[in-house]
Design a protein around this motif. Sequence first.
Motif, mmCIF file in Angstrom:
data_model
loop_
_atom_site.group_PDB
_atom_site.id
_atom_site.type_symbol
_atom_site.label_atom_id
_atom_site.label_comp_id
_atom_site.label_asym_id
_atom_site.label_seq_id
_atom_site.Cartn_x
_atom_site.Cartn_y
_atom_site.Cartn_z
ATOM 1 N N SER A 24 -37.800 1.868 -55.532
ATOM 2 C CA SER A 24 -36.782 2.975 -55.114
ATOM 3 C C SER A 24 -36.341 2.685 -54.427
ATOM 4 O O SER A 24 -36.159 2.225 -52.813
ATOM 5 C CB SER A 24 -37.766 4.094 -55.124
ATOM 6 N N GLY A 25 -34.847 3.519 -54.819
ATOM 7 C CA GLY A 25 -34.015 3.062 -53.427
ATOM 8 C C GLY A 25 -33.001 2.089 -53.606
ATOM 9 O O GLY A 25 -32.092 1.608 -52.740
ATOM 10 N N PHE A 26 -33.282 0.833 -54.338
ATOM 11 C CA PHE A 26 -32.661 0.041 -55.106
ATOM 12 C C PHE A 26 -33.018 -0.965 -55.368
ATOM 13 O O PHE A 26 -33.400 -0.134 -56.677
ATOM 14 C CB PHE A 26 -32.145 -1.069 -53.333
ATOM 15 N N THR A 27 -31.718 -1.824 -56.096
ATOM 16 C CA THR A 27 -31.598 -2.243 -57.473
ATOM 17 C C THR A 27 -31.962 -3.665 -57.129
ATOM 18 O O THR A 27 -31.072 -4.117 -56.651
ATOM 19 C CB THR A 27 -30.260 -2.478 -58.514
ATOM 20 N N PHE A 28 -32.680 -4.603 -58.005
ATOM 21 C CA PHE A 28 -33.034 -5.638 -57.851
ATOM 22 C C PHE A 28 -31.794 -6.844 -57.904
ATOM 23 O O PHE A 28 -30.943 -6.432 -58.630
ATOM 24 C CB PHE A 28 -34.051 -6.286 -58.814
ATOM 25 N N ARG A 29 -31.647 -7.448 -57.189
ATOM 26 C CA ARG A 29 -30.907 -8.878 -56.880
ATOM 27 C C ARG A 29 -31.154 -9.594 -57.490
ATOM 28 O O ARG A 29 -31.889 -9.881 -58.062
ATOM 29 C CB ARG A 29 -30.023 -8.481 -55.572
ATOM 30 N N SER A 30 -32.322 -9.842 -56.184
ATOM 31 C CA SER A 30 -33.139 -11.039 -56.279
ATOM 32 C C SER A 30 -34.428 -10.487 -55.955
ATOM 33 O O SER A 30 -34.618 -9.626 -55.422
ATOM 34 C CB SER A 30 -32.808 -12.332 -55.687
ATOM 35 N N GLY A 31 -35.840 -11.509 -57.023
ATOM 36 C CA GLY A 31 -36.508 -10.559 -56.446
ATOM 37 C C GLY A 31 -37.698 -11.554 -57.294
ATOM 38 O O GLY A 31 -37.316 -12.645 -57.805
ATOM 39 N N CYS A 93 -44.872 -8.150 -54.878
ATOM 40 C CA CYS A 93 -43.807 -8.365 -55.419
ATOM 41 C C CYS A 93 -42.854 -8.600 -54.594
ATOM 42 O O CYS A 93 -43.084 -8.067 -52.437
ATOM 43 C CB CYS A 93 -43.676 -7.622 -55.730
ATOM 44 N N VAL A 94 -41.315 -8.949 -53.679
ATOM 45 C CA VAL A 94 -40.376 -9.027 -52.992
ATOM 46 C C VAL A 94 -39.211 -8.876 -53.439
ATOM 47 O O VAL A 94 -39.257 -9.017 -54.577
ATOM 48 C CB VAL A 94 -40.200 -10.889 -52.661
ATOM 49 N N ALA A 95 -38.056 -8.563 -53.060
ATOM 50 C CA ALA A 95 -36.543 -8.608 -52.990
ATOM 51 C C ALA A 95 -35.928 -8.877 -51.830
ATOM 52 O O ALA A 95 -36.524 -8.540 -50.832
ATOM 53 C CB ALA A 95 -36.564 -7.040 -53.565
ATOM 54 N N GLY A 96 -34.899 -9.262 -52.155
ATOM 55 C CA GLY A 96 -33.825 -9.421 -51.515
ATOM 56 C C GLY A 96 -32.960 -10.060 -51.895
ATOM 57 O O GLY A 96 -32.115 -10.125 -52.911
ATOM 58 N N LEU A 100 -30.771 -20.090 -51.556
ATOM 59 C CA LEU A 100 -31.379 -20.539 -52.892
ATOM 60 C C LEU A 100 -32.367 -21.263 -52.157
ATOM 61 O O LEU A 100 -33.685 -21.560 -52.322
ATOM 62 C CB LEU A 100 -30.835 -21.999 -54.026
ATOM 63 N N SER A 101 -32.174 -22.282 -50.526
ATOM 64 C CA SER A 101 -33.221 -22.859 -50.083
ATOM 65 C C SER A 101 -33.991 -22.211 -49.376
ATOM 66 O O SER A 101 -35.139 -23.076 -49.189
ATOM 67 C CB SER A 101 -32.797 -23.892 -49.024
ATOM 68 N N THR A 102 -34.190 -21.067 -49.713
ATOM 69 C CA THR A 102 -35.629 -20.648 -48.629
ATOM 70 C C THR A 102 -35.959 -19.459 -49.821
ATOM 71 O O THR A 102 -37.127 -18.539 -49.582
ATOM 72 C CB THR A 102 -34.986 -18.964 -47.599
ATOM 73 N N LEU A 103 -36.001 -19.124 -50.921
ATOM 74 C CA LEU A 103 -36.272 -19.134 -52.390
ATOM 75 C C LEU A 103 -37.748 -18.449 -52.385
ATOM 76 O O LEU A 103 -38.366 -17.946 -52.369
ATOM 77 C CB LEU A 103 -36.029 -18.892 -53.839
ATOM 78 N N SER A 104 -38.466 -19.855 -51.745
ATOM 79 C CA SER A 104 -39.855 -20.669 -52.245
ATOM 80 C C SER A 104 -40.631 -20.113 -50.847
ATOM 81 O O SER A 104 -41.432 -20.559 -50.479
ATOM 82 C CB SER A 104 -40.183 -21.362 -52.950
ATOM 83 N N ALA A 105 -39.543 -19.557 -49.550
ATOM 84 C CA ALA A 105 -40.190 -19.114 -48.313
ATOM 85 C C ALA A 105 -40.727 -17.366 -48.429
ATOM 86 O O ALA A 105 -39.565 -17.131 -48.131
ATOM 87 C CB ALA A 105 -39.588 -20.165 -47.469
ATOM 88 N N SER A 106 -41.584 -17.506 -47.728
ATOM 89 C CA SER A 106 -42.001 -15.666 -47.464
ATOM 90 C C SER A 106 -40.692 -15.470 -46.287
ATOM 91 O O SER A 106 -40.405 -14.063 -46.971
ATOM 92 C CB SER A 106 -43.189 -15.501 -46.699
ATOM 93 N N GLU A 107 -40.072 -16.011 -45.028
ATOM 94 C CA GLU A 107 -38.904 -15.576 -44.430
ATOM 95 C C GLU A 107 -37.964 -15.681 -45.096
ATOM 96 O O GLU A 107 -36.582 -14.768 -44.966
ATOM 97 C CB GLU A 107 -38.541 -16.461 -43.494
ATOM 98 N N GLY A 108 -37.776 -16.076 -46.556
ATOM 99 C CA GLY A 108 -36.675 -15.965 -46.909
ATOM 100 C C GLY A 108 -35.968 -14.714 -48.188
ATOM 101 O O GLY A 108 -34.972 -13.709 -47.930
#
Length: 122
Positions: A24-31, A93-96, A100-108
């Motif tokens: 809500s409030g945005f559309t997924f780019r990466s997720g 679930c995550v969005a942001g 690419l190098s941080t895709l599998s890292a929480s901090e990404g």
Amino acid sequence: VQLQASGGGLVQAGGSLRLTCTASGFTFRSGGWFRQAPGKEREFVAAFNYGNNRIYYRDSVKGRFTLSRDNAKKTLYLEMNSLKPEDTAVYYCVAGNPILSTLSASEGWSSWGQGTQVTVSS
């Protein structure tokens, strides 16, 4: 910006579940999805990368889990089949817009849902 995850539950080994994450409030780019089992660190499960239009999975779920999305509904799905007891965890679930190098890292990832419990019994 808010993510609402749902669809978790208790299932026997070999069963299936579908997790849903609505923005809500945005559309997924990466997720994508992460999970955390009791006493373990949070780990990457799967993600869609907006930059190259590809989906990535951790090795242990390849061939069993499928990530998909519905942009019109601002929703991300994780179809989980052939579930195993070791899949038991809280799934987030995550969005942001991670590189690419941080895709599998929480901090990404900048936005996180509240988590939904998945329990697989043997």
